[in-house]
Structures are given as C-alpha cells and as structure tokens.
Design a protein around this motif. Structure first.
Motif, PDB file in Angstrom:
ATOM      1  N   ILE A  13      55.806   9.177 -31.337  1.00 58.65           N
ATOM      2  CA  ILE A  13      55.881   7.747 -31.639  1.00 58.65           C
ATOM      3  C   ILE A  13      56.428   7.547 -33.059  1.00 58.65           C
ATOM      4  O   ILE A  13      57.279   6.686 -33.282  1.00 58.65           O
ATOM      5  N   TYR A  14      55.954   8.348 -33.993  1.00 57.58           N
ATOM      6  CA  TYR A  14      56.382   8.238 -35.377  1.00 57.58           C
ATOM      7  C   TYR A  14      57.879   8.518 -35.522  1.00 57.58           C
ATOM      8  O   TYR A  14      58.586   7.828 -36.249  1.00 57.58           O
ATOM      9  N   ARG A  15      58.384   9.500 -34.790  1.00 59.00           N
ATOM     10  CA  ARG A  15      59.793   9.873 -34.878  1.00 59.00           C
ATOM     11  C   ARG A  15      60.686   9.097 -33.925  1.00 59.00           C
ATOM     12  O   ARG A  15      61.886   9.331 -33.874  1.00 59.00           O
ATOM     13  N   SER A  16      60.099   8.212 -33.123  1.00 59.68           N
ATOM     14  CA  SER A  16      60.836   7.419 -32.137  1.00 59.68           C
ATOM     15  C   SER A  16      61.598   8.302 -31.167  1.00 59.68           C
ATOM     16  O   SER A  16      62.768   8.086 -30.888  1.00 59.68           O
ATOM     17  N   SER A  17      60.919   9.334 -30.661  1.00 57.56           N
ATOM     18  CA  SER A  17      61.541  10.235 -29.702  1.00 57.56           C
ATOM     19  C   SER A  17      60.636  10.364 -28.482  1.00 57.56           C
ATOM     20  O   SER A  17      59.515   9.868 -28.469  1.00 57.56           O
ATOM     21  N   TYR A  18      61.157  11.032 -27.475  1.00 59.16           N
ATOM     22  CA  TYR A  18      60.416  11.206 -26.233  1.00 59.16           C
ATOM     23  C   TYR A  18      60.394  12.672 -25.854  1.00 59.16           C
ATOM     24  O   TYR A  18      61.221  13.455 -26.296  1.00 59.16           O
ATOM     25  N   GLY A  19      59.436  13.040 -25.008  1.00 59.42           N
ATOM     26  CA  GLY A  19      59.321  14.421 -24.561  1.00 59.42           C
ATOM     27  C   GLY A  19      58.178  14.550 -23.579  1.00 59.42           C
ATOM     28  O   GLY A  19      57.753  13.562 -22.973  1.00 59.42           O
ATOM     29  N   ASN A  20      57.665  15.763 -23.404  1.00 68.02           N
ATOM     30  CA  ASN A  20      56.583  16.005 -22.456  1.00 68.02           C
ATOM     31  C   ASN A  20      55.317  15.246 -22.830  1.00 68.02           C
ATOM     32  O   ASN A  20      54.604  14.753 -21.958  1.00 68.02           O
ATOM     33  N   SER A  21      55.047  15.120 -24.104  1.00 71.79           N
ATOM     34  CA  SER A  21      53.826  14.442 -24.526  1.00 71.79           C
ATOM     35  C   SER A  21      53.976  12.927 -24.587  1.00 71.79           C
ATOM     36  O   SER A  21      53.007  12.210 -24.758  1.00 71.79           O
ATOM     37  N   ARG A  22      55.214  12.449 -24.446  1.00 72.37           N
ATOM     38  CA  ARG A  22      55.468  10.999 -24.450  1.00 72.37           C
ATOM     39  C   ARG A  22      56.614  10.708 -23.492  1.00 72.37           C
ATOM     40  O   ARG A  22      57.747  10.474 -23.904  1.00 72.37           O
ATOM     41  N   ALA A  23      56.299  10.718 -22.224  1.00 70.93           N
ATOM     42  CA  ALA A  23      57.328  10.537 -21.208  1.00 70.93           C
ATOM     43  C   ALA A  23      57.668   9.073 -21.016  1.00 70.93           C
ATOM     44  O   ALA A  23      56.852   8.190 -21.273  1.00 70.93           O
ATOM     45  N   HIS A  24      58.890   8.783 -20.571  1.00 71.62           N
ATOM     46  CA  HIS A  24      59.335   7.411 -20.298  1.00 71.62           C
ATOM     47  C   HIS A  24      58.649   6.867 -19.054  1.00 71.62           C
ATOM     48  O   HIS A  24      58.117   5.775 -19.059  1.00 71.62           O
ATOM     49  N   VAL A  25      58.698   7.619 -17.949  1.00 71.49           N
ATOM     50  CA  VAL A  25      58.178   7.161 -16.668  1.00 71.49           C
ATOM     51  C   VAL A  25      56.756   7.693 -16.506  1.00 71.49           C
ATOM     52  O   VAL A  25      56.508   8.882 -16.664  1.00 71.49           O
ATOM     53  N   ALA A  26      55.812   6.791 -16.165  1.00 68.96           N
ATOM     54  CA  ALA A  26      54.417   7.188 -16.036  1.00 68.96           C
ATOM     55  C   ALA A  26      54.197   8.068 -14.812  1.00 68.96           C
ATOM     56  O   ALA A  26      53.563   9.110 -14.890  1.00 68.96           O
ATOM     57  N   ALA A  27      54.728   7.647 -13.634  1.00 71.83           N
ATOM     58  CA  ALA A  27      54.536   8.407 -12.409  1.00 71.83           C
ATOM     59  C   ALA A  27      55.893   8.718 -11.793  1.00 71.83           C
ATOM     60  O   ALA A  27      56.777   7.863 -11.765  1.00 71.83           O
ATOM     61  N   PRO A  28      56.075   9.936 -11.300  1.00 73.96           N
ATOM     62  CA  PRO A  28      57.355  10.263 -10.661  1.00 73.96           C
ATOM     63  C   PRO A  28      57.509   9.508  -9.349  1.00 73.96           C
ATOM     64  O   PRO A  28      56.528   9.220  -8.664  1.00 73.96           O
ATOM     65  N   THR A  29      58.745   9.188  -8.997  1.00 75.63           N
ATOM     66  CA  THR A  29      58.999   8.456  -7.767  1.00 75.63           C
ATOM     67  C   THR A  29      58.984   9.420  -6.591  1.00 75.63           C
ATOM     68  O   THR A  29      59.412  10.568  -6.707  1.00 75.63           O
ATOM     69  N   VAL A  30      58.522   8.945  -5.450  1.00 76.96           N
ATOM     70  CA  VAL A  30      58.439   9.762  -4.247  1.00 76.96           C
ATOM     71  C   VAL A  30      59.671   9.486  -3.402  1.00 76.96           C
ATOM     72  O   VAL A  30      60.028   8.331  -3.165  1.00 76.96           O
ATOM     73  N   VAL A  31      60.308  10.532  -2.923  1.00 78.28           N
ATOM     74  CA  VAL A  31      61.511  10.386  -2.112  1.00 78.28           C
ATOM     75  C   VAL A  31      61.112   9.840  -0.746  1.00 78.28           C
ATOM     76  O   VAL A  31      60.176  10.327  -0.128  1.00 78.28           O
ATOM     77  N   GLY A  32      61.792   8.808  -0.290  1.00 72.86           N
ATOM     78  CA  GLY A  32      61.528   8.227   1.016  1.00 72.86           C
ATOM     79  C   GLY A  32      60.438   7.171   1.011  1.00 72.86           C
ATOM     80  O   GLY A  32      60.083   6.641   2.053  1.00 72.86           O
TER      81      GLY A  32
END
Length: 52
Positions: A13-32
């Motif tokens: 959050i401090y560095r304004s970056s994203y990664g494993n500890s701060r992912a963009h999407v909360a839950a992965p989408t399910v195919v179908g």
C-alpha cells in the motif's frame, strides 16, 4: 514489517504496488459460471405538492 517491507500488505500500500499480499481481484472467476444479474432499483414516486 511495516511501511518499508515490500513483502507485506502495508508495504505494498505504501509503495502503491500490487502482488501476492495485495491482489487486485478478491476471488478468482470460475470458468462456465453464470454472471450475476441485478435487478434495477424501482424509482420512488416524487412526493405530491401541497396546494395552499
């Protein structure tokens, strides 16, 4: 272990970056899976004006 730590959520959050500890999407989408459809909210009628 704080703002300077690039591997923690607070550091991301401090560095304004994203990664494993701060992912963009909360839950992965399910195919179908069917997309969720929300009903539009019904509009309320405007209050009637009182005649003097």
């Amino acid at each position: 272990m704080g703002k300077g730590d690039r591997k923690t959520r607070r550091g991301k959050i401090y560095r304004s970056s994203y990664g494993n500890s701060r992912a963009h999407v909360a839950a992965p989408t399910v195919v179908g899976a069917k997309p969720t459809v929300t009903k539009p909210a019904a509009k309320k009628a405007a209050p009637k004006k009182k005649s003097a």
